[in-house]
Design a protein around this motif. Structure first.
Motif, mmCIF file in Angstrom:
data_model
loop_
_atom_site.group_PDB
_atom_site.id
_atom_site.type_symbol
_atom_site.label_atom_id
_atom_site.label_comp_id
_atom_site.label_asym_id
_atom_site.label_seq_id
_atom_site.Cartn_x
_atom_site.Cartn_y
_atom_site.Cartn_z
ATOM 1 N N PRO A 223 8.952 2.959 -24.199
ATOM 2 C CA PRO A 223 8.812 3.682 -25.659
ATOM 3 C C PRO A 223 9.365 4.998 -25.157
ATOM 4 O O PRO A 223 8.912 5.328 -23.779
ATOM 5 C CB PRO A 223 7.038 3.839 -25.685
ATOM 6 C CG PRO A 223 6.706 2.910 -24.876
ATOM 7 C CD PRO A 223 7.861 2.243 -24.586
ATOM 8 N N GLY A 224 10.610 6.045 -25.765
ATOM 9 C CA GLY A 224 10.899 6.673 -25.712
ATOM 10 C C GLY A 224 11.684 7.326 -24.999
ATOM 11 O O GLY A 224 12.495 8.116 -23.855
ATOM 12 N N LYS A 245 16.515 13.894 -35.409
ATOM 13 C CA LYS A 245 15.965 14.237 -34.946
ATOM 14 C C LYS A 245 15.632 12.324 -34.556
ATOM 15 O O LYS A 245 15.546 11.137 -34.978
ATOM 16 C CB LYS A 245 14.483 14.150 -35.330
ATOM 17 C CG LYS A 245 13.416 14.413 -35.005
ATOM 18 C CD LYS A 245 12.129 14.773 -35.443
ATOM 19 C CE LYS A 245 11.327 15.431 -34.848
ATOM 20 N NZ LYS A 245 9.869 15.575 -35.907
ATOM 21 N N GLY A 246 15.520 12.782 -32.933
ATOM 22 C CA GLY A 246 15.186 11.404 -32.047
ATOM 23 C C GLY A 246 15.914 10.406 -31.706
ATOM 24 O O GLY A 246 16.125 9.417 -31.061
ATOM 25 N N PHE A 247 17.404 11.277 -31.471
ATOM 26 C CA PHE A 247 18.198 10.041 -31.946
ATOM 27 C C PHE A 247 18.404 9.833 -30.084
ATOM 28 O O PHE A 247 18.421 10.530 -29.146
ATOM 29 C CB PHE A 247 19.484 11.451 -31.926
ATOM 30 C CG PHE A 247 20.922 10.691 -31.908
ATOM 31 C CD1 PHE A 247 21.915 9.871 -32.030
ATOM 32 C CD2 PHE A 247 22.126 10.925 -30.574
ATOM 33 C CE1 PHE A 247 23.051 9.049 -31.449
ATOM 34 C CE2 PHE A 247 22.846 11.126 -30.177
ATOM 35 C CZ PHE A 247 23.593 9.689 -31.241
ATOM 36 N N GLU A 251 13.095 4.209 -30.306
ATOM 37 C CA GLU A 251 12.784 4.259 -31.063
ATOM 38 C C GLU A 251 13.941 4.152 -32.258
ATOM 39 O O GLU A 251 13.544 3.504 -33.062
ATOM 40 C CB GLU A 251 11.607 5.113 -31.922
ATOM 41 C CG GLU A 251 10.660 5.118 -31.014
ATOM 42 C CD GLU A 251 10.213 5.594 -29.311
ATOM 43 O OE1 GLU A 251 9.436 5.266 -28.758
ATOM 44 O OE2 GLU A 251 11.630 6.195 -28.874
ATOM 45 N N PHE A 252 14.671 4.923 -32.066
ATOM 46 C CA PHE A 252 15.711 5.300 -32.632
ATOM 47 C C PHE A 252 16.809 4.003 -32.641
ATOM 48 O O PHE A 252 17.451 3.133 -33.024
ATOM 49 C CB PHE A 252 16.872 6.744 -32.703
ATOM 50 C CG PHE A 252 18.003 6.556 -33.011
ATOM 51 C CD1 PHE A 252 17.930 7.760 -34.252
ATOM 52 C CD2 PHE A 252 19.206 5.937 -33.103
ATOM 53 C CE1 PHE A 252 19.062 7.873 -35.050
ATOM 54 C CE2 PHE A 252 19.590 6.920 -33.636
ATOM 55 C CZ PHE A 252 20.143 7.833 -34.995
ATOM 56 N N VAL A 253 16.778 3.553 -31.346
ATOM 57 C CA VAL A 253 17.885 2.104 -30.791
ATOM 58 C C VAL A 253 17.285 1.485 -31.699
ATOM 59 O O VAL A 253 18.083 0.387 -32.198
ATOM 60 C CB VAL A 253 18.608 2.546 -29.748
ATOM 61 C CG1 VAL A 253 19.182 1.129 -29.328
ATOM 62 C CG2 VAL A 253 19.021 3.357 -28.956
ATOM 63 N N LEU A 254 16.157 0.994 -31.767
ATOM 64 C CA LEU A 254 15.619 -0.246 -32.404
ATOM 65 C C LEU A 254 15.082 -0.220 -33.859
ATOM 66 O O LEU A 254 16.012 -1.275 -34.489
ATOM 67 C CB LEU A 254 14.165 -0.082 -32.142
ATOM 68 C CG LEU A 254 13.521 -1.405 -32.416
ATOM 69 C CD1 LEU A 254 13.120 -2.604 -32.386
ATOM 70 C CD2 LEU A 254 11.277 -1.146 -32.228
#
Length: 280
Positions: A223-224, A245-247, A251-254
């Motif tokens: 995570p993260g 946001k979160g790039f 989580e973004f890649v998933l």
């Protein structure tokens, strides 16, 4: 006689009798900033008990988490880097290698071991970010290549834990060649019908992401974790736009289809063990 006494709440400890906590007993979570007792971190697989933040750890910790009873045979332990370009930046490369080896107790930025996960044989190669930023040089590529050959010879699954800032600039093209070299070896592993598990941890960037870190039969991440080729700052400066946001987090890649799933480190051993059982 001491110049200071605590008189509140019945405490009368003289300054000279005050006990300091030993170094290394506590540290602070980088995310929630709460104090973490080292013993509790080990018991919790180096995950913050308050916010779930996954602390950065090295190969020794990952091996202790994954291998049964922390028992394994280290492979190709004595490989060390050369200095083919006599490279000098702020200091000579050969001096940087010696300093990193003395500081970390490692030969280079990766270790490989053969052991068991819940009774199932496996070879795990794990990168160490503390050794020159986990950079991919000739030794990293060679250890991965030899580990794959070992897996093919002994018909074993292979797992690679990535944690890297990218290619090692001090070795220039010698470092970049490891991308093609490791990818070709992984093709041979696939032809032998042996499984390859990729675990991407924080951070996994540069040429590592562009080669072996994303070529698994399953690609999983913590995570993260920061996962990407170029870093967010470089991309933002290049395209002159704000990033989502979160790039580049796991989580973004998933969400965008580059990972199979995200796994909590405390459940990692069971997840890997289950996958190995499913593909037998």
């Amino acid at each position: 006689m001491s110049w200071f006494k605590r008189n509140k709440a019945g405490i009368n400890t003289a300054t000279e009798n005050k006990k300091e906590a030993p170094d290394g007993m506590w540290n602070k979570c980088p995310s929630c900033k709460k104090p973490l007792l080292n013993l509790e971190q080990v018991e919790n697989d180096y995950v913050c008990q308050y916010c779930g933040y996954h602390l950065r750890i090295g190969s020794a910790a990952y091996f202790s988490i994954l291998f049964d009873n922390n028992e394994f045979t280290e492979l190709f332990a004595n490989l060390t880097a050369g200095d083919p370009l006599s490279f000098i930046d702020s200091k000579p490369y050969h001096e940087r290698l010696v300093e990193s080896q003395a500081k970390t107790g490692l030969k280079d930025a990766i270790r490989s071991g053969h052991g068991k996960i819940n009774g199932q044989d496996i070879v795990i190669a794990c990168m160490d970010f503390n050794f020159i930023g986990g950079s991919m040089g000739s030794v990293v590529g060679e250890k991965i290549a030899r580990s794959i050959d070992y897996c093919i010879a002994h018909k074993l699954p292979f797992m690679l834990i990535s944690k890297s800032g990218g290619a090692r600039m001090m070795e220039a093209a010698f470092s970049l060649m490891q991308m093609a070299k490791t990818s070709a070896k992984l093709a041979l592993l696939s032809q032998a019908k042996l499984p390859y598990i990729c675990l991407l941890t924080d951070p996994t960037t540069g040429g590592v992401t562009a080669s072996y870190a994303m070529l698994g039969d399953i690609n999983i991440a913590e995570p993260g974790a920061l996962i990407g080729f170029a870093g967010p700052r470089v991309i933002k400066e290049t395209i002159k736009k704000d990033l989502p946001k979160g790039f580049q987090t796991s989580e973004f890649v998933l969400e965008h289809g580059f990972l199979d799933f995200i796994v909590d480190r405390r459940k990692l051993k069971e997840k890997v063990s289950t996958f190995l059982k499913l593909i037998k």
